[in-house]
Design a protein around this motif. Structure first.
Motif, PDB file in Angstrom:
ATOM      1  N   LEU A 177       2.238   1.729  -3.598  1.00  0.00           N
ATOM      2  CA  LEU A 177       1.671   1.974  -4.011  1.00  0.00           C
ATOM      3  C   LEU A 177       0.604   3.741  -4.348  1.00  0.00           C
ATOM      4  O   LEU A 177       0.549   4.257  -4.879  1.00  0.00           O
ATOM      5  CB  LEU A 177      -0.275   1.659  -4.220  1.00  0.00           C
ATOM      6  CG  LEU A 177      -0.483  -0.187  -4.906  1.00  0.00           C
ATOM      7  CD1 LEU A 177      -1.764   0.037  -4.623  1.00  0.00           C
ATOM      8  CD2 LEU A 177      -0.770   0.108  -6.257  1.00  0.00           C
ATOM      9  N   ASP A 178       1.311   3.700  -2.708  1.00  0.00           N
ATOM     10  CA  ASP A 178       0.865   5.398  -2.946  1.00  0.00           C
ATOM     11  C   ASP A 178       2.777   6.216  -3.809  1.00  0.00           C
ATOM     12  O   ASP A 178       2.100   7.113  -3.915  1.00  0.00           O
ATOM     13  CB  ASP A 178       0.624   6.218  -0.976  1.00  0.00           C
ATOM     14  CG  ASP A 178       0.974   7.270  -0.876  1.00  0.00           C
ATOM     15  OD1 ASP A 178       0.307   7.600  -1.151  1.00  0.00           O
ATOM     16  OD2 ASP A 178       1.651   7.572   1.237  1.00  0.00           O
ATOM     17  N   ARG A 179       3.400   5.646  -3.639  1.00  0.00           N
ATOM     18  CA  ARG A 179       4.600   5.937  -3.491  1.00  0.00           C
ATOM     19  C   ARG A 179       4.324   6.668  -5.691  1.00  0.00           C
ATOM     20  O   ARG A 179       5.050   7.710  -5.586  1.00  0.00           O
ATOM     21  CB  ARG A 179       5.753   5.029  -3.867  1.00  0.00           C
ATOM     22  CG  ARG A 179       6.897   5.760  -3.972  1.00  0.00           C
ATOM     23  CD  ARG A 179       8.161   4.987  -3.416  1.00  0.00           C
ATOM     24  NE  ARG A 179       9.929   5.570  -3.841  1.00  0.00           N
ATOM     25  CZ  ARG A 179      10.960   4.468  -3.663  1.00  0.00           C
ATOM     26  NH1 ARG A 179      10.755   3.660  -2.743  1.00  0.00           N
ATOM     27  NH2 ARG A 179      12.054   5.323  -3.832  1.00  0.00           N
ATOM     28  N   ALA A 208      -2.224   5.145  -4.814  1.00  0.00           N
ATOM     29  CA  ALA A 208      -2.905   5.057  -3.389  1.00  0.00           C
ATOM     30  C   ALA A 208      -4.629   4.340  -3.335  1.00  0.00           C
ATOM     31  O   ALA A 208      -4.651   3.771  -2.151  1.00  0.00           O
ATOM     32  CB  ALA A 208      -2.434   5.876  -2.386  1.00  0.00           C
ATOM     33  N   ASP A 209      -5.153   5.199  -3.857  1.00  0.00           N
ATOM     34  CA  ASP A 209      -6.654   4.826  -4.586  1.00  0.00           C
ATOM     35  C   ASP A 209      -6.701   4.089  -5.659  1.00  0.00           C
ATOM     36  O   ASP A 209      -8.240   3.872  -5.725  1.00  0.00           O
ATOM     37  CB  ASP A 209      -7.467   5.916  -5.008  1.00  0.00           C
ATOM     38  CG  ASP A 209      -6.969   6.597  -5.869  1.00  0.00           C
ATOM     39  OD1 ASP A 209      -5.948   6.129  -6.045  1.00  0.00           O
ATOM     40  OD2 ASP A 209      -7.999   7.373  -6.797  1.00  0.00           O
ATOM     41  N   GLN A 248       0.714  -1.906   0.295  1.00  0.00           N
ATOM     42  CA  GLN A 248       0.260   0.381  -0.198  1.00  0.00           C
ATOM     43  C   GLN A 248       0.939   1.171   0.103  1.00  0.00           C
ATOM     44  O   GLN A 248       0.955   2.400  -0.821  1.00  0.00           O
ATOM     45  CB  GLN A 248      -1.040   0.591   1.548  1.00  0.00           C
ATOM     46  CG  GLN A 248      -2.304   0.952   1.293  1.00  0.00           C
ATOM     47  CD  GLN A 248      -2.965   1.243   0.000  1.00  0.00           C
ATOM     48  OE1 GLN A 248      -3.787  -0.029  -0.282  1.00  0.00           O
ATOM     49  NE2 GLN A 248      -2.837   2.051  -1.266  1.00  0.00           N
ATOM     50  N   GLY A 249       1.545   1.029   0.657  1.00  0.00           N
ATOM     51  CA  GLY A 249       2.933   2.200   0.431  1.00  0.00           C
ATOM     52  C   GLY A 249       3.405   2.058  -0.316  1.00  0.00           C
ATOM     53  O   GLY A 249       3.751   3.844  -0.578  1.00  0.00           O
ATOM     54  N   GLY A 279       1.851   6.619  -6.727  1.00  0.00           N
ATOM     55  CA  GLY A 279       0.388   8.326  -6.895  1.00  0.00           C
ATOM     56  C   GLY A 279      -0.829   7.482  -7.776  1.00  0.00           C
ATOM     57  O   GLY A 279      -0.996   7.555  -8.398  1.00  0.00           O
TER      58      GLY A 279
END
Length: 258
Positions: free
Chosen positions: A137-139, A143-144, A134-135, A141
């Motif tokens: 995916l956030d990195r 995250a959603d 999940q981190g 761009g």
């Protein structure tokens, strides 16, 4: 970087397919934290060289070391012995590779694609891997978009998931094989932005690319290959703006015209 052992060392690497020599004695060192861009026309051996580093192809001559480990072979009594498939897989764990085509599992979500290898290959606890995925995916761009399947993502989004998937194994080295060549032009920037961030964070990267602006701005060194050999190598602004070899000048002129 001088005085330290390179993370990647290739010495006199040869590779042929059906008696056609594709790599004709490649020598290349890549130091920790360095970004090296491989440039050259199609068929020059760039992708084959990456695949040899990652053990997707066996070399026919020479040696490749990654972090002082001889790749693909064990040396005993002065002779080389091929490693087993299991041993090759163990060596490959420390190298992340991102391909032209994204190669995501279509039946798994973005999050599941990223989690797959750490859980199955490294046997890491699923919840620990989920948090890391999940981190990541956030990195990149996204995250959603963890619950989205590849078919629900644009090409650029799929490639960013592929980068996150490679990073999930916490590699020492990242290899990129023309990661933007299959993307629509408007999607290229997002992928290159993620790669720039990786470079800024100190990831060691070897990148096969035709993105000259990326090579100029991000690479520590540019290596021009043609006909299975290294023709020219040096800082980006030297090689790209003032090449010494006619083959390099011809290639860059054609790229500018294209």
């Amino acid at each position: 970087m001088t005085g330290t052992a390179p993370l990647v060392r290739a010495v006199n690497v040869h590779k042929a397919f059906h008696h056609q020599e594709v790599l004709k004695g490649i020598d290349l060192d890549v130091h920790r934290g360095e970004v090296v861009c491989l440039l050259g026309p199609s068929g020059s051996g760039k992708t084959t060289f990456l695949r040899c580093i990652n053990l997707l192809e066996r070399i026919d001559g020479g040696r490749i070391w990654v972090d002082d480990v001889l790749m693909g072979y064990a040396e005993r009594d002065g002779r080389l012995h091929e490693l087993t498939d299991k041993q090759l897989a163990a060596q490959r764990r420390d190298i992340g590779m991102v391909f032209q085509r994204f190669n995501l599992f279509p039946h798994r979500t973005a999050l599941e694609n990223i989690m797959e290898a750490p859980v199955l290959v490294k046997r890491e606890p699923r919840e620990q891997v989920r948090a890391r995925a999940q981190g990541l995916l956030d990195r990149v761009g996204l995250a959603d978009r963890g619950d989205a399947y590849p078919g629900q993502l644009s090409g650029g989004q799929q490639q960013r998931v592929a980068i996150a998937r490679a990073l999930a194994m916490q590699p020492k080295l990242m290899l990129f094989d023309e990661p933007t060549s299959a993307l629509d032009p408007e999607l290229v920037g997002d992928v290159l932005a993620v790669m720039r961030e990786l470079a800024d964070d100190g990831m060691t990267m070897i990148v096969v690319t035709h993105e000259m602006t990326f090579a100029r701005d991000v690479a520590d060194r540019v290596v021009f290959m043609d006909g299975g050999v290294v023709v020219e190598s040096g800082p980006p602004r030297e090689v790209l703006l003032n090449p010494t070899q006619e083959r390099t000048r011809t290639f860059l002129r054609r790229m500018a015209e294209g």
